[in-house]
Design an enzyme around this catalytic site. Structure first.
Site, PDB file in Angstrom:
ATOM      1  CB  ILE A  64      -0.950  -0.034   1.224  1.00 34.28           C
ATOM      2  CG1 ILE A  64      -1.846   1.196   1.305  1.00 34.28           C
ATOM      3  CG2 ILE A  64      -0.213  -0.201   2.522  1.00 34.28           C
ATOM      4  CD1 ILE A  64      -2.897   1.099   2.442  1.00 34.28           C
ATOM      5  CB  SER A  65       1.220   4.113  -2.287  1.00 25.63           C
ATOM      6  OG  SER A  65       1.029   3.285  -3.396  1.00 25.63           O
ATOM      7  CE  LYS A  66       6.930   8.221   0.999  1.00 27.90           C
ATOM      8  NZ  LYS A  66       8.141   8.569   1.728  1.00 27.90           N
TER       9      LYS A  66
END
Ligand code: SAH
Length: 273
Positions: free
Chosen positions: A114-116
């Site tokens: 999951i991207s930041k």
């Protein structure tokens, strides 16, 4: 009160006697599955949150994340409001929930992440600056490539009129469906397939966003972008020096490209698994 059933240790075949007195095999199956109650506890914990899906105890920590993102330069108030609303901890493993509101990418299984939050926020804010974004508040009709755990899809559904999100890994597609269910985002459709071909049946899209990067922008995405629409995606930098974020704006006559920050996304792969 001296019946045999009350003596300890209770014989294994009587341990679940209320349900199936004559079935020792079933009784031992039930007793030897400690992970099952834990799974049920996790489901129960999710169900205890408010109907909107907002965990009651997590609003404060989410507000702090949003304040940090604002202080670090994310200026889009609609995006910040959406991030204050969607519970990111819902989308990560229980063991990682404590890190869900830090500005960090987290594993979601099958070598994907999951991207930041700062990158998710930046990409959606860039999309909102596109010409078709009505009064810079709605993303209109959105196509997302790379559903992953579904967090970004949830944000997009808060900010768009209708969202189509594609994932090529079946276990992630199924898990995203399960995680998104309590949020009841009924303008969000999850699709299992290869997102490199986009999603023709509902094209054109006012906004297209990808969470995985290839060598170039697939031609189908450019074709399925509405006139006046905007695409934001990671792509291999020319000369093979890492990835950059690319913005494409479609006008009546052409596709205008700009390069943005250096980024680090998982690869865009072909086919489904
Ligand atoms: N937005 C996601 C980020 C997931 S990481 C989130 O909020 O969790 C990127 C995802 O893109 C991975 O799940 C990966 O499987 C998926 N992906 C990679 N290539 C793809 C393709 N061709 N079509 C659809 N999904 C793809």
């Amino acid at each position: 009160m001296t019946s045999r059933a009350r003596q300890f240790p209770i014989p294994l075949d009587r341990a679940s006697s209320s349900k199936s007195p004559g079935a020792p095999a079933r009784a031992s199956q039930t007793l030897l599955r400690p992970q099952r109650p834990m799974h049920e506890a996790a489901v129960a914990a999710r169900q205890q949150s408010a109907p909107s899906g907002l965990g009651l105890d997590s609003q404060g920590v989410r507000a702090r994340m949003v304040n940090r993102l604002r202080a670090d330069g994310l200026r889009s108030e609609p995006v910040l409001a959406a991030m204050a609303h969607v519970p990111r901890h819902f989308f990560v493993d229980t063991a990682l929930a404590a890190q869900a509101y830090e500005d960090t990418s987290l594993p979601i299984g099958l070598n994907q992440t999951i991207s930041k939050p700062s990158v998710v926020g930046l990409m959606i804010a860039l999309l909102l600056e596109g010409r078709n974004a009505q009064a810079r508040e709605s993303l209109g009709k959105v196509l997302e490539i790379g559903t992953g755990c579904g967090y970004q899809a949830a944000l997009l559904s808060v900010l768009g009129t209708q969202v189509y999100s594609i994932e090529r890994l079946k276990p992630l597609h199924d898990k995203a469906r399960e995680l998104l269910a309590p949020l009841r985002r009924n303008n969000l459709r999850l699709i299992y397939g290869d997102g490199r071909v986009g999603h023709g049946p509902n094209a054109p899209y006012d906004s297209i966003i990808a969470a995985a990067g290839g060598d170039d922008i697939p031609p189908a995405w450019l074709e399925q972008l509405a006139i006046g629409g905007r695409l934001v995606a990671p792509m291999q930098a020319p000369g093979g020096r890492g990835q950059v974020l690319v913005i494409v704006d479609r006008t009546e006559t052409q596709w205008l490209r700009q390069q943005h920050d250096a980024v680090n996304f998982v690869p865009l792969k072909s086919g489904v698994e």
